[in-house]
Design an enzyme around this catalytic site. Structure first.
Site, PDB file in Angstrom:
ATOM      1  N   ASP A   7       0.851  -1.187   0.000  1.00 52.71           N
ATOM      2  CA  ASP A   7       0.000   0.000   0.000  1.00 52.71           C
ATOM      3  C   ASP A   7       0.885   1.235   0.000  1.00 52.71           C
ATOM      4  OD1 ASP A   7      -2.001   1.917   0.403  1.00 52.71           O
ATOM      5  OD2 ASP A   7      -2.007   1.622   2.580  1.00 52.71           O
ATOM      6  N   GLY A   9       1.292   4.951   0.028  1.00 54.16           N
ATOM      7  CA  GLY A   9       0.491   6.106   0.390  1.00 54.16           C
ATOM      8  C   GLY A   9       1.182   7.418   0.099  1.00 54.16           C
ATOM      9  N   LYS A  14       3.296   0.978   3.154  1.00 53.86           N
ATOM     10  CA  LYS A  14       3.092  -0.121   4.094  1.00 53.86           C
ATOM     11  C   LYS A  14       3.011  -1.418   3.317  1.00 53.86           C
ATOM     12  CE  LYS A  14       0.330   2.857   7.112  1.00 53.86           C
ATOM     13  NZ  LYS A  14      -1.019   3.109   7.666  1.00 53.86           N
ATOM     14  N   TYR A  84     -19.590   3.777  -6.200  1.00 56.37           N
ATOM     15  CA  TYR A  84     -18.958   5.082  -6.387  1.00 56.37           C
ATOM     16  C   TYR A  84     -19.166   5.538  -7.826  1.00 56.37           C
ATOM     17  CZ  TYR A  84     -15.487   8.520  -4.714  1.00 56.37           C
ATOM     18  OH  TYR A  84     -14.845   9.651  -4.263  1.00 56.37           O
ATOM     19  N   ASP A  93      -6.605   3.046  -1.231  1.00 52.75           N
ATOM     20  CA  ASP A  93      -6.692   2.810   0.211  1.00 52.75           C
ATOM     21  C   ASP A  93      -8.131   2.894   0.695  1.00 52.75           C
ATOM     22  OD1 ASP A  93      -6.672   5.507  -0.486  1.00 52.75           O
ATOM     23  OD2 ASP A  93      -5.654   6.148   1.330  1.00 52.75           O
ATOM     24  N   ASP A 114     -10.338   6.379   8.255  1.00 51.20           N
ATOM     25  CA  ASP A 114      -8.897   6.170   8.071  1.00 51.20           C
ATOM     26  C   ASP A 114      -8.231   7.508   8.368  1.00 51.20           C
ATOM     27  OD1 ASP A 114      -6.307   5.608   7.326  1.00 51.20           O
ATOM     28  OD2 ASP A 114      -6.858   4.607   5.456  1.00 51.20           O
ATOM     29  N   THR A 117      -2.747  11.142   6.743  1.00 45.89           N
ATOM     30  CA  THR A 117      -2.472  12.445   6.134  1.00 45.89           C
ATOM     31  C   THR A 117      -3.782  13.172   5.857  1.00 45.89           C
ATOM     32  OG1 THR A 117      -0.490  11.539   5.087  1.00 45.89           O
ATOM     33  CG2 THR A 117      -1.327  13.613   4.226  1.00 45.89           C
TER      34      THR A 117
END
Length: 239
Positions: A7, A9, A14, A84, A93, A114, A117
């Site tokens: 992942d 980001g 990660k 969506y 994510d 979540d 940032t």
């Protein structure tokens, strides 16, 4: 044989290493040049790579995989229904967190925060329909913005354990505005979604999850590995 979920980001990457359905190891690194040897020197059965920053192909090219490598995109098959409206713009994510929530709580309406940032929230229905959510600045982004876009407000780069509702200095006032304000923001969202789904399950993940855990109303589940586990469920769905 092991599989890996990566992942990438906004501030770092990660990764989680899985044996079967079990997450057996996880880690973090910054920059392609700093990929750990336990990744580059290992051969995995399958892999999934998701990125909201760098090109995901840059990461997948550095993996040794005997089976399938899934680069998460709008075309990737999902174990939830994605409602969506613009799936091509949906952050990897975000959908991974939604998938992870539905995996842990498959017959419950879920609201996922979540807190990193940015602070995102995702809503997943009890029948496995991802309905979307929201994106807002994270704590440090808010603090940095106040300093960057004003002439005299100081930069506060640490999130303290103790802060007051009513600030009596400029620093205290910034912390009240950002920290108390954001807590109220998340509690307000919980209240609004609880009206939409009275049996709501609330889940926290992300680097600032620990800060919010004891400050939100109701029963909160903290699952730090939620995005990695969600990615792994997407991988399983595609192999």
């Amino acid at each position: 044989m092991q599989s890996i979920a990566v992942d990438a980001g906004n501030t770092g990457t990660k990764y989680g290493i899985f044996e079967g359905n079990n997450l057996v190891k996880q880690g973090y690194f910054q920059g392609l040049e700093n990929i750990p040897a336990e990744i580059t020197n290992h051969t995995f059965e399958h892999a999934i790579v998701a990125s909201v920053a760098a090109d995901a192909a840059d990461y997948s090219a550095r993996l040794s995989v005997t089976g399938k490598t899934v680069v998460l995109s709008a075309q990737t098959a999902l174990p939830v229904l994605n409602n969506y409206k613009t799936p091509q713009t949906l952050g990897a994510d975000r959908i991974a967190a939604a998938v992870g929530a539905h995996y842990f709580f498959p017959e419950q309406n879920c609201l996922v925060f979540d807190a990193g940032t940015a602070i995102t929230h995702e809503f997943v229905t009890s029948n496995g329909s991802y309905e979307g959510g929201g994106i807002a600045p994270g704590l440090r982004m808010k603090l940095k913005a106040l300093h960057t876009f004003t002439q005299r407000l100081p930069l506060i780069d640490q999130i303290p354990d103790n802060f007051t509702l009513t600030g009596q200095t400029t620093q205290e006032s910034i912390l009240s505005g950002v920290l108390v304000g954001t807590i109220a923001e998340l509690n307000g969202l919980i209240q609004l979604y609880s009206k939409k789904a009275p049996d709501l399950t609330v889940i926290l993940c992300g680097g600032d999850a620990g800060f919010f855990e004891s400050k939100l109303k109701g029963r909160i589940f903290v699952i730090p590995e939620l995005v990695l586990i969600g990615l792994h469920r997407i991988l399983i769905h595609n192999v």
